[in-house]
Write an enzyme that holds these catalytic residues in place. Structure first.
Site, PDB file in Angstrom:
ATOM      1  N   ASP A 144      22.467  18.131 -14.228  1.00 53.30           N
ATOM      2  CA  ASP A 144      21.139  17.564 -14.405  1.00 53.30           C
ATOM      3  C   ASP A 144      21.282  16.219 -15.165  1.00 53.30           C
ATOM      4  O   ASP A 144      20.303  15.726 -15.676  1.00 53.30           O
ATOM      5  CB  ASP A 144      20.094  18.520 -14.997  1.00 53.30           C
ATOM      6  CG  ASP A 144      18.509  17.954 -14.721  1.00 53.30           C
ATOM      7  OD1 ASP A 144      18.339  17.519 -13.479  1.00 53.30           O
ATOM      8  OD2 ASP A 144      18.006  17.992 -15.463  1.00 53.30           O
ATOM      9  N   ASP A 169      20.887  20.060  -6.506  1.00 48.65           N
ATOM     10  CA  ASP A 169      20.958  18.758  -7.141  1.00 48.65           C
ATOM     11  C   ASP A 169      22.660  18.211  -7.106  1.00 48.65           C
ATOM     12  O   ASP A 169      22.786  16.809  -7.205  1.00 48.65           O
ATOM     13  CB  ASP A 169      20.239  18.341  -8.552  1.00 48.65           C
ATOM     14  CG  ASP A 169      18.906  18.099  -8.363  1.00 48.65           C
ATOM     15  OD1 ASP A 169      18.724  17.685  -7.174  1.00 48.65           O
ATOM     16  OD2 ASP A 169      18.289  18.224  -9.398  1.00 48.65           O
ATOM     17  N   ASP A 184       8.816  23.283 -15.073  1.00 49.51           N
ATOM     18  CA  ASP A 184      10.070  22.363 -14.574  1.00 49.51           C
ATOM     19  C   ASP A 184      10.597  21.469 -15.946  1.00 49.51           C
ATOM     20  O   ASP A 184      11.765  20.996 -15.830  1.00 49.51           O
ATOM     21  CB  ASP A 184       9.449  21.238 -13.740  1.00 49.51           C
ATOM     22  CG  ASP A 184       9.119  21.928 -12.079  1.00 49.51           C
ATOM     23  OD1 ASP A 184       9.725  22.371 -11.748  1.00 49.51           O
ATOM     24  OD2 ASP A 184       7.968  21.531 -11.802  1.00 49.51           O
TER      25      ASP A 184
END
Length: 335
Positions: free
Chosen positions: A121, A159, A310
Site C-alpha cells: 500500500d 493492488d 477503509d
C-alpha cells in the site's frame, strides 16, 4: 496521484484469532454441533462458507440482544453472506487451517485473501506487509500448508500489480515483487483444491493496456484467473466489461468481481483523491454467487468485508476495523 483511477484502497486487517474463533463457533460446550446464527444460500448458487463468528454476525446478535430487531435485520444483509477472510501476518497456517476446516465441515469452500506483500500500500493507510522476500515466501508456504487439500479460493495480493504500473511502488522493488507474486501463484496451485485469482485493478483504471504484461510477469498463466473491483465501487456491468478486455489479452483467463459495495457505484462528490475512502451513500452489491450468467465471470464475491473501514477518513476507525454505523448505512441504502 490516485484520483485518476480511484484505485488506492485500504485493506481489511488480519483476523488475529481466526482459527480459535472459528473452532469456538462450530461446537458447543457439550460437544454437540450448534447451528450457526446465519443463513446461507443453496450450494449450487453460492458455494462459499458464511462465518458465524464474523463481525456482522456478532453485531446482529448484539442488536438482537438489546432488543433492536430493526438494526439486527439490516446487519443480517451482511451477516448472511460469505465474505473474504483476510489472513493475518502472525499465524497464517493456523488461520488458513481454521477457516478451511470450518468451511469443509459445512460442505462449503473457503474464500481467503492474501495481503502481505512487502512494501504494501505504498506507505498509506494499510502500509506494512512481510519484512522481505524470504519472509513473504515463508508466509505463503504456511498458508498453503494450512489449506491442505481442502477447497479454497484465494484472492492474491490486492493492488500489488497495479502499484507496479502507477508509479506508487518504487522501481527498485519491482523485480522482486513480480518474482514473489509468480512464486505465490505456483505455491498455492500445488494444493489440489485451491483456486487462485490475481488482483487486476478496477474499471476506473485509465490505462488497461499497461496491465497485460505485468499480469503475465506476475504469473497469471498459472493462476485460475484474476479479480477486479476488489474493495472498490464500480458497477458490475463496468467491471465485467473491464474484465473481458483484460481476459482477451491474457489468454482468455476467467475472473471474479467484488460486488460487496458497488450497489450505488462510485462516489463522485468531494475530493476525487478521497472518493475511495469510506464514501457516503454507498450500498451493498449483488449477493455472492457463482451463477453470474457470464461465461468468463466465475463468481461475484464479497472480497472486501462490508462494514469494515477503509481507513481513518470521514470519521472512520483504522483500516480493517469494524464500523457498525457504516455497515448500517450500506444495508439501508441497498435496494
Amino acid at each position: 496521484m490516485y484520483g485518476s483511477w480511484s484505485g488506492r484502497r485500504a485493506r481489511a486487517g488480519a483476523v488475529a484469532a481466526g482459527a480459535v474463533l472459528l473452532l469456538a463457533g462450530c461446537s458447543s460446550d457439550d460437544g454437540k454441533d450448534e447451528k450457526p446464527a446465519v443463513s446461507r444460500q443453496p450450494r449450487g448458487d453460492d458455494p462459499y462458507w458464511v462465518n458465524p463468528e464474523g463481525n456482522a454476525a456478532r453485531q446482529a446478535a448484539a442488536y438482537r440482544k438489546d432488543g433492536d430487531d430493526k438494526n439486527a435485520e439490516l446487519i443480517k444483509k451482511i451477516a448472511d453472506r460469505p465474505v473474504g477472510e483476510w489472513i493475518g501476518p502472525d499465524n497464517p497456517g493456523a488461520e488458513a487451517k481454521g477457516y478451511t476446516e470450518a468451511a469443509a465441515k459445512a460442505d462449503r469452500d473457503a474464500l481467503l485473501v492474501l495481503y502481505n506483500i512487502p512494501h504494501r500500500d505504498c506507505g498509506q493507510f494499510s502500509k506494512g506487509g512481510a519484512a522481505d522476500g524470504n519472509a513473504y515466501r515463508a508466509w505463503v508456504d504456511q498458508v498453503a500448508a494450512g489449506i491442505g487439500d481442502r477447497r479454497a479460493t484465494v484472492i492474491l495480493e490486492p493492488d500489488a500489480v497495479l502499484h507496479l504500473v502507477d508509479s506508487c511502488t518504487p522501481q527498485e522493488f519491482h523485480e522482486e515483487r513480480f518474482d514473489l507474486l509468480k512464486g505465490a501463484v505456483e505455491r498455492l496451485k500445488r494444493q489440489p483444491n485451491t483456486k487462485v485469482y490475481l488482483d487486476a485493478g478496477n474499471a476506473g483504471w485509465s490505462q488497461p493496456d499497461a496491465l497485460f504484461d505485468p499480469l503475465r510477469r506476475a504469473g497469471i498463466d498459472k493462476a485460475d484467473g484474476f479479480a477486479v473491483n476488489v474493495s472498490n465501487f464500480y458497477p458490475t456491468a463496468a467491471s465485467k466489461e473491464f474484465g473481458q478486455k483484460l481476459s482477451a489479452k491474457v489468454g482468455g483467463k476467467h475472473f471474479v468481481i467484488d460486488t460487496s459495495r458497488n450497489g450505488n457505484g462510485p462516489y463522485t462528490g468531494g475530493d476525487p483523491k478521497e472518493n475511495w475512502c469510506n464514501p457516503p451513500g454507498r450500498a451493498l452489491g449483488e449477493a455472492p454467487t457463482t451463477q453470474t450468467g457470464a461465461p468468463l465471470v466465475d463468481a461475484y464475491l464479497w472480497v472486501k468485508r462490508p462494514g469494515e473501514s477503509d481507513g481513518e477518513c470521514r470519521g472512520g476507525p483504522r483500516a480493517g476495523e469494524w464500523w457498525p454505523e457504516y455497515a448500517l448505512g450500506l444495508a439501508r441504502a441497498t435496494k
